[in-house]
Design a protein around this motif. Structure first.
Motif, mmCIF file in Angstrom:
data_model
loop_
_atom_site.group_PDB
_atom_site.id
_atom_site.type_symbol
_atom_site.label_atom_id
_atom_site.label_comp_id
_atom_site.label_asym_id
_atom_site.label_seq_id
_atom_site.Cartn_x
_atom_site.Cartn_y
_atom_site.Cartn_z
ATOM 1 N N ASP A 166 -69.083 24.714 -73.909
ATOM 2 C CA ASP A 166 -70.396 23.453 -73.574
ATOM 3 C C ASP A 166 -70.124 24.037 -71.784
ATOM 4 O OD1 ASP A 166 -70.403 23.199 -75.622
ATOM 5 O OD2 ASP A 166 -69.400 22.037 -76.469
ATOM 6 N N ALA A 167 -68.953 23.120 -71.345
ATOM 7 C CA ALA A 167 -69.315 23.337 -69.537
ATOM 8 C C ALA A 167 -69.449 24.911 -69.262
ATOM 9 C CB ALA A 167 -67.796 22.988 -69.365
ATOM 10 N N ILE A 168 -69.396 25.511 -69.567
ATOM 11 C CA ILE A 168 -69.897 26.576 -69.257
ATOM 12 C C ILE A 168 -71.527 26.497 -69.285
ATOM 13 C CG2 ILE A 168 -69.534 29.482 -69.045
ATOM 14 C CD1 ILE A 168 -67.400 28.670 -67.813
ATOM 15 N N GLU A 169 -71.813 26.335 -70.396
ATOM 16 C CA GLU A 169 -73.491 26.583 -70.600
ATOM 17 C C GLU A 169 -74.064 25.134 -69.467
ATOM 18 O OE1 GLU A 169 -75.777 26.976 -74.422
ATOM 19 O OE2 GLU A 169 -74.499 25.706 -74.735
ATOM 20 N N ALA A 170 -72.817 24.391 -69.309
ATOM 21 C CA ALA A 170 -73.970 23.069 -68.262
ATOM 22 C C ALA A 170 -73.825 23.134 -66.843
ATOM 23 C CB ALA A 170 -72.649 21.972 -69.314
ATOM 24 N N GLY A 171 -73.536 24.626 -67.166
ATOM 25 C CA GLY A 171 -73.523 25.343 -65.433
ATOM 26 C C GLY A 171 -72.489 24.724 -64.252
ATOM 27 N N GLU A 172 -71.248 24.694 -65.473
ATOM 28 C CA GLU A 172 -70.123 23.924 -64.424
ATOM 29 C C GLU A 172 -68.826 25.635 -64.266
ATOM 30 O OE1 GLU A 172 -67.727 21.087 -66.332
ATOM 31 O OE2 GLU A 172 -69.777 20.299 -67.181
ATOM 32 N N VAL A 173 -70.227 26.374 -63.785
ATOM 33 C CA VAL A 173 -68.844 27.728 -64.072
ATOM 34 C C VAL A 173 -68.133 27.915 -63.220
ATOM 35 C CG1 VAL A 173 -69.260 29.994 -63.696
ATOM 36 C CG2 VAL A 173 -71.118 29.125 -64.500
ATOM 37 N N ASP A 174 -68.699 27.552 -61.158
ATOM 38 C CA ASP A 174 -67.746 26.875 -60.507
ATOM 39 C C ASP A 174 -66.529 26.855 -60.669
ATOM 40 O OD1 ASP A 174 -69.457 28.975 -58.883
ATOM 41 O OD2 ASP A 174 -70.608 27.400 -58.055
ATOM 42 N N ARG A 175 -66.724 25.514 -61.415
ATOM 43 C CA ARG A 175 -65.449 24.606 -61.515
ATOM 44 C C ARG A 175 -64.698 25.418 -62.154
ATOM 45 N NH1 ARG A 175 -65.507 18.885 -63.582
ATOM 46 N NH2 ARG A 175 -65.757 19.811 -65.974
ATOM 47 N N ALA A 176 -65.335 25.608 -63.495
ATOM 48 C CA ALA A 176 -64.023 26.668 -64.356
ATOM 49 C C ALA A 176 -63.122 27.899 -63.917
ATOM 50 C CB ALA A 176 -64.721 27.278 -65.213
ATOM 51 N N MET A 177 -63.871 28.917 -62.775
ATOM 52 C CA MET A 177 -63.941 30.013 -62.217
ATOM 53 C C MET A 177 -62.614 29.436 -60.634
ATOM 54 S SD MET A 177 -66.840 32.242 -62.999
ATOM 55 C CE MET A 177 -66.331 33.453 -61.708
ATOM 56 N N THR A 178 -62.633 27.828 -60.309
ATOM 57 C CA THR A 178 -62.020 28.163 -59.346
ATOM 58 C C THR A 178 -60.517 28.314 -59.359
ATOM 59 O OG1 THR A 178 -63.566 26.142 -58.619
ATOM 60 C CG2 THR A 178 -60.800 26.275 -57.356
ATOM 61 N N VAL A 179 -59.459 28.414 -60.328
ATOM 62 C CA VAL A 179 -58.409 28.163 -59.639
ATOM 63 C C VAL A 179 -57.950 29.512 -60.408
ATOM 64 C CG1 VAL A 179 -56.587 27.481 -61.301
ATOM 65 C CG2 VAL A 179 -56.964 26.204 -60.642
ATOM 66 N N PRO A 180 -58.906 29.872 -61.917
ATOM 67 C CA PRO A 180 -58.610 32.030 -62.113
ATOM 68 C C PRO A 180 -58.051 32.653 -60.242
ATOM 69 C CG PRO A 180 -59.734 30.512 -63.461
ATOM 70 C CD PRO A 180 -59.648 29.530 -62.383
ATOM 71 N N ARG A 181 -59.537 32.389 -59.592
ATOM 72 C CA ARG A 181 -60.193 33.012 -58.582
ATOM 73 C C ARG A 181 -58.183 32.940 -57.488
ATOM 74 N NH1 ARG A 181 -65.902 31.388 -57.599
ATOM 75 N NH2 ARG A 181 -67.081 33.291 -58.704
ATOM 76 N N LEU A 182 -57.955 31.684 -57.724
ATOM 77 C CA LEU A 182 -56.892 31.086 -56.861
ATOM 78 C C LEU A 182 -55.660 31.925 -56.822
ATOM 79 C CD1 LEU A 182 -57.551 27.759 -55.743
ATOM 80 C CD2 LEU A 182 -58.170 29.697 -54.061
ATOM 81 N N VAL A 183 -55.655 32.031 -58.391
ATOM 82 C CA VAL A 183 -54.112 32.704 -58.995
ATOM 83 C C VAL A 183 -54.884 34.092 -58.749
ATOM 84 C CG1 VAL A 183 -53.777 33.346 -61.682
ATOM 85 C CG2 VAL A 183 -53.629 30.560 -60.493
#
Length: 202
Positions: A96-113
């Motif tokens: 739901d968060a992905i669909e609501a446009g919270e993509v950048d927040r969801a991807m922040t930690v995975p990108r760092l890791v």
């Protein structure tokens, strides 16, 4: 209710974590020191360590709180509710968060890791803590291997959906399409596990 002292401590902690995250995204985790974080947050290095035991903890600043909430959801589920329903609900909230446009927040930690061996090692430890904590929410018997196996299966079901979402989003797919497709997949994944778990935890 949160008192003034507690609020100020929380605000300081949040400010340190936000400053650290901004630096990590700009320079990469391994290139940033705790001193850099302290300067950016306008606090002393000692203050940073008062709130975060290690530099890696700055990346996973809210992990402990989220894990506690997930454990409570297991403990407080309605009688007769299979354990899988709790995990499915958690997975669907993420989509739901992905669909609501919270993509950048969801991807922040995975990108760092992905870019840091140190963070990948820390993530492995976090995964084991997660499994142990959620298993303890299911049973008081630390030798209950069925509970341990069931929880780990459900945790990984959530994780494989998360990974699929990250892969598709990084590939440039539309978040709404990703969320729609993976909702159906998540339902199928947990339904398949239910066949084997036979409503375990209900």
């Amino acid at each position: 209710m949160e008192g003034l002292r507690e609020r100020k401590k929380r605000e300081t902690r949040d400010a340190i974590a936000a400053a650290a995250l901004a630096l990590f995204l700009e320079r990469g985790f391994d290139a940033v020191t705790v001193v850099d974080v302290a300067v950016a947050a306008n606090v002393s290095e000692k203050t940073v360590f008062n709130y975060f035991a290690t530099k890696e903890d700055l990346v996973f600043a809210n992990a402990e709180e989220k894990l506690f909430e997930r454990a409570e959801a297991i403990r407080l589920r309605s009688p007769g509710t299979p354990l899988s329903r709790v995990f499915l609900a958690d997975t669907l909230r993420f989509l739901d968060a992905i669909e609501a446009g919270e993509v950048d927040r969801a991807m922040t930690v995975p990108r760092l890791v992905r870019a840091s061996p140190a963070l990948r090692g820390r993530l492995m430890l976090a995964w084991e803590l997660e499994a142990a904590t959620l298993t303890a929410a299911v049973t008081d018997d630390e030798d209950d291997l069925i509970a341990a196996a069931a929880v780990r299966s459900l945790v990984w079901a959530n994780r494989v959906v998360f990974r699929a979402a990250m892969r598709r989003l990084i590939g440039g797919e539309d978040p709404a399409d990703v969320a729609r497709d993976l909702r159906a997949e998540a339902e199928r994944v947990y339904a398949q596990l239910d066949l084997g778990l036979a409503g375990y935890g209900a």
